[in-house]
Design a protein around this motif. Structure first.
Motif, PDB file in Angstrom:
ATOM      1  N   GLN A  90      21.085  13.883  19.354  1.00 23.80           N
ATOM      2  CA  GLN A  90      20.555  14.932  18.487  1.00 23.80           C
ATOM      3  C   GLN A  90      20.269  14.425  17.081  1.00 23.80           C
ATOM      4  N   ALA A  91      21.173  13.603  16.573  1.00 26.77           N
ATOM      5  CA  ALA A  91      20.957  13.078  15.228  1.00 26.77           C
ATOM      6  C   ALA A  91      19.684  12.239  15.190  1.00 26.77           C
ATOM      7  N   LEU A  92      19.449  11.487  16.241  1.00 24.01           N
ATOM      8  CA  LEU A  92      18.237  10.673  16.296  1.00 24.01           C
ATOM      9  C   LEU A  92      17.006  11.550  16.473  1.00 24.01           C
ATOM     10  N   ALA A  93      17.144  12.588  17.276  1.00 23.43           N
ATOM     11  CA  ALA A  93      16.008  13.476  17.522  1.00 23.43           C
ATOM     12  C   ALA A  93      15.505  14.066  16.207  1.00 23.43           C
ATOM     13  N   ALA A  94      16.429  14.307  15.299  1.00 21.56           N
ATOM     14  CA  ALA A  94      16.037  14.865  14.010  1.00 21.56           C
ATOM     15  C   ALA A  94      15.124  13.894  13.256  1.00 21.56           C
ATOM     16  N   HIS A  95      15.224  12.610  13.584  1.00 21.77           N
ATOM     17  CA  HIS A  95      14.341  11.618  12.969  1.00 21.77           C
ATOM     18  C   HIS A  95      13.173  11.273  13.895  1.00 21.77           C
ATOM     19  N   ASP A  96      13.066  12.023  14.976  1.00 21.99           N
ATOM     20  CA  ASP A  96      12.001  11.791  15.938  1.00 21.99           C
ATOM     21  C   ASP A  96      12.120  10.420  16.601  1.00 21.99           C
ATOM     22  N   ILE A  97      13.348  10.005  16.796  1.00 21.66           N
ATOM     23  CA  ILE A  97      13.580   8.697  17.410  1.00 21.66           C
ATOM     24  C   ILE A  97      14.267   8.897  18.746  1.00 21.66           C
ATOM     25  N   PRO A  98      13.650   8.432  19.811  1.00 24.46           N
ATOM     26  CA  PRO A  98      14.280   8.607  21.112  1.00 24.46           C
ATOM     27  C   PRO A  98      15.448   7.650  21.323  1.00 24.46           C
TER      28      PRO A  98
ATOM     29  N   ASP B   9      31.575  14.829  15.896  1.00 21.16           N
ATOM     30  CA  ASP B   9      30.235  15.192  15.451  1.00 21.16           C
ATOM     31  C   ASP B   9      29.858  14.400  14.198  1.00 21.16           C
ATOM     32  N   ARG B  10      30.806  14.265  13.307  1.00 20.48           N
ATOM     33  CA  ARG B  10      30.517  13.488  12.102  1.00 20.48           C
ATOM     34  C   ARG B  10      30.369  12.010  12.436  1.00 20.48           C
ATOM     35  N   ILE B  11      31.159  11.544  13.381  1.00 12.11           N
ATOM     36  CA  ILE B  11      31.074  10.130  13.749  1.00 12.11           C
ATOM     37  C   ILE B  11      29.672   9.802  14.259  1.00 12.11           C
ATOM     38  N   SER B  12      29.156  10.630  15.143  1.00  8.46           N
ATOM     39  CA  SER B  12      27.831  10.329  15.673  1.00  8.46           C
ATOM     40  C   SER B  12      26.785  10.399  14.568  1.00  8.46           C
ATOM     41  N   ASN B  13      26.889  11.385  13.715  1.00  5.66           N
ATOM     42  CA  ASN B  13      25.937  11.475  12.611  1.00  5.66           C
ATOM     43  C   ASN B  13      25.978  10.248  11.721  1.00  5.66           C
ATOM     44  N   GLU B  14      27.174   9.806  11.420  1.00  7.64           N
ATOM     45  CA  GLU B  14      27.326   8.638  10.548  1.00  7.64           C
ATOM     46  C   GLU B  14      26.805   7.377  11.220  1.00  7.64           C
TER      47      GLU B  14
ATOM     48  N   LEU C  18      16.999   9.745  26.861  1.00  9.58           N
ATOM     49  CA  LEU C  18      17.776  10.970  26.971  1.00  9.58           C
ATOM     50  C   LEU C  18      17.183  12.039  26.064  1.00  9.58           C
ATOM     51  N   MET C  19      16.872  13.184  26.652  1.00  9.56           N
ATOM     52  CA  MET C  19      16.235  14.242  25.874  1.00  9.56           C
ATOM     53  C   MET C  19      17.001  15.539  26.024  1.00  9.56           C
ATOM     54  N   LEU C  20      17.445  16.059  24.918  1.00  9.97           N
ATOM     55  CA  LEU C  20      18.212  17.290  24.946  1.00  9.97           C
ATOM     56  C   LEU C  20      17.425  18.391  24.253  1.00  9.97           C
ATOM     57  N   ALA C  21      17.037  19.368  25.022  1.00 14.09           N
ATOM     58  CA  ALA C  21      16.248  20.457  24.454  1.00 14.09           C
ATOM     59  C   ALA C  21      17.153  21.644  24.189  1.00 14.09           C
ATOM     60  N   GLY C  22      17.804  21.623  23.074  1.00  9.88           N
ATOM     61  CA  GLY C  22      18.695  22.718  22.733  1.00  9.88           C
ATOM     62  C   GLY C  22      17.964  23.758  21.903  1.00  9.88           C
ATOM     63  N   THR C  23      17.669  23.422  20.686  1.00  5.00           N
ATOM     64  CA  THR C  23      17.015  24.371  19.792  1.00  5.00           C
ATOM     65  C   THR C  23      15.531  24.493  20.120  1.00  5.00           C
ATOM     66  N   GLU C  24      14.938  25.523  19.599  1.00  4.31           N
ATOM     67  CA  GLU C  24      13.516  25.759  19.803  1.00  4.31           C
ATOM     68  C   GLU C  24      12.699  24.589  19.251  1.00  4.31           C
ATOM     69  N   ASP C  25      13.171  24.083  18.120  1.00  2.00           N
ATOM     70  CA  ASP C  25      12.512  22.956  17.485  1.00  2.00           C
ATOM     71  C   ASP C  25      12.516  21.743  18.400  1.00  2.00           C
ATOM     72  N   GLU C  26      13.678  21.479  18.973  1.00  2.00           N
ATOM     73  CA  GLU C  26      13.782  20.333  19.882  1.00  2.00           C
ATOM     74  C   GLU C  26      12.898  20.514  21.104  1.00  2.00           C
TER      75      GLU C  26
END
Lengths: 343, 343
Positions: free
Chosen positions: A99-107, A309-314, B110-118
DNA sequence: CATGCTTCTGTGAGCGTTCACAGTAGAGAA
DNA sequence: TTCTCTACTGTGAACGCTCACAGAAGCATG
């Protein structure tokens, strides 16, 4: 309307189509796409509209070909996979990183290095530059794949302090030692003095640190460490059960036990129950992880929560920084004592 | 300081370098790399040697740019993720798919479609052709992402029969109905006649099929279905516990219960124990899945094993076939009754 | 008027492959 | 000889994008 093909292969719009539609050049479209400096408001608007209209999505292969970046990262598991896939923490980590990567559009590319063949393939894949960096789950010492990646200069962030690797490898970890200290202090504050411990494997950083924290607090408090109160486990439920039995035999007066994982603590609870000890009245039990096992246990486990959750984000943050050229870094995150029925 | 060449960034060898080294042309190297028809033995040998010597690895971006294929596939989870990541079956599936794909040198995204944005981002990513196909975990009905992918003609293989989608979507599933039939027949063979059931959610194919199998066997056997013996659950442990309580209230003479998942069965065991019923003497309990929960339970659960390793392999096989142009297919794999202490 | 600066835009080259096509050499047939 | 066929090889042209560079326009300064 553009030509549509029933349910199949349509040639996707290119940057060229967008440029034509917007009445600008490819270069301008490209500039809007990346960063976007030196673009007039009118041009930007026209391009944005054209992108929306054509449904344009950048072709990552073409981009990667020229930039040399792949804009993807690998999630590499070199440990025995059965063990990890049963570990709820691992799942939270994998999900968090994705999820953290998805926020950067990185698979995220999932890579499992089980067999020797897979190790070779994955090493080649990574060193060939098909991913920009690697999130590494391999806490145990002397991992050849990790070592090779490090040598090849691949941006790398480990989960947990890597033992075998050189000091230049970035990592993100929970403060295992401090968590252990918190738990043991908690047990002391309850008036317990004969505090046992079931440790984790001593070739993992977590296992080492948690034991160290236990020793430190007992020493500082003047209680001292009785080696009969320390037995080792391997994080499995069964080893917790066996460990508790050994502890009861070696030190029948034990009034508390700090267990290095919740799963082991479940085993400890079973063994104590079988031996007729009440929890927490006779023996207080403290776990580590705050996994689902902690709440599923009866009584529910007092435990140390790791901030997964913080670990993965970091991990993602540090990796992206490193891909961007920054130096390696070590991040240590605080844990939290969660008090439940077992103490 | 910037990362310098000390252990890092060297321009990797290209097909050109290999060609020069081998004394042939790019075309010949390319032919050796793919398929390899119309290449003389001498040329092939020279190329192989040159590849080994230079450490050449094909640049997938360049290849993809021209072929239009990405040689990667997505593993898409559109369900609520917490639930699935706690599900051991899901983990086995993910691992199995990753390994099966690795054997073809195809990375799994790996693709996780949780939020609408995702959901939007992922849909765009996939329909833009950045993966060649999708392994879909989304058994519940009416999934908009899946529907959109289907419409876009993206090769798609679902795990479990998709309810909401058109009939043209490939899927691989365990034979839920037959598994349920096996279990109920097993309970009948033990002489039980008041057989209850805790079902799974009825908007999932598995939930529907397992209930159908239960009904079929009881009807065929002439025992008939007593609706007071059927309660619904949602696969969670808690819902199993609640379901068992309801069953005991509605049908106190129940002498067996078929539970649609092992996790729920754990809850059922707790409730039965609390109610003072012995398992299996008073009430026999049958689960479904053969997850770790089955062996962890006391007594260990008799259950229906789903062939997850085969399921993942088949999913990959069917997907690759479909990417290769073949038609969609449905694969149904047999389950297996595993007898343990609870019956 | 020329000169320089800033802001913006278009153009050609080229990233590393594959693919279609043209070409070569050698063998066999006419 | 000449032609055809087979087996193989080399060569340009893409694929869709980014990047460096060259220009253009607007404005202030010399």
């Amino acid at each position: 309307m553009t030509m549509s093909n029933t349910g199949g292969r349509r040639r996707p719009p290119t940057i060229h189509d967008v440029a034509r539609e917007a009445g600008v050049s490819r270069g301008t479209v490209s500039r809007v796409l990346n960063g976007g400096h030196y673009v007039s408001p009118t041009a930007r608007e026209a391009v944005d509209a054209a992108i929306r209209k054509t449904g344009y999505v950048v072709n990552r292969h073409a981009r990667s070909l020229i930039t040399g970046r792949s804009d993807s990262v690998g999630f590499l598991l070199t440990e025995p996979q059965e063990k990890f896939f049963e570990d709820p923490n691992f799942n939270v980590l994998l999900r968090g990183c994705t999820q953290a990567l998805a926020a950067h559009d990185i698979p995220l590319l999932l890579m499992l290095a089980g067999t020797e063949d897979e190790r070779r393939r994955i090493t080649r894949y990574i060193t060939a530059g098909h991913v920009d960096g690697v999130l590494l789950v391999s806490s145990h010492s002397g991992d050849p794949v990790a070592e090779e990646l490090r040598k090849a200069g691949v941006p790398l962030v480990a989960c947990g302090k890597p033992i075998g690797l050189g000091s230049k490898v970035s990592y993100v970890a929970a403060d295992d030692r401090d968590g252990a200290r918190d738990m043991v202090r908690h047990l002391l504050s309850l008036g317990r003095r004969r505090i046992g411990m079931v440790t984790g494997p001593q070739d993992t950083p977590g296992g080492v640190e948690r034991l160290a924290g236990y020793r430190e607090v007992l020493t500082e408090a003047g209680v001292g460490v009785d080696e009969r109160l320390v037995v080792s486990g391997d994080y499995s439920r069964a080893s917790g059960e066996a460990g508790a039995e050994r502890l009861l035999a070696q030190a029948p007066d034990m009034d508390a036990v700090f267990v290095a994982s919740d799963l082991m603590a479940q085993g400890v609870l079973s063994a104590l129950q079988r031996a007729g000890r009440r929890v927490p009245e006779d023996v207080a039990v403290g776990g580590f992880d705050d996994s689902p096992a902690a709440t599923a246990a009866t009584p529910a486990l007092t435990t140390i929560r790791q901030p997964w959750d913080r670990i993965s984000n970091e991990m993602v943050r540090v990796l992206l920084a490193q891909i961007g050229g920054e130096d390696s870094a070590a991040v240590i995150l605080p844990t939290e004592l969660v008090r439940r029925g077992s103490t």
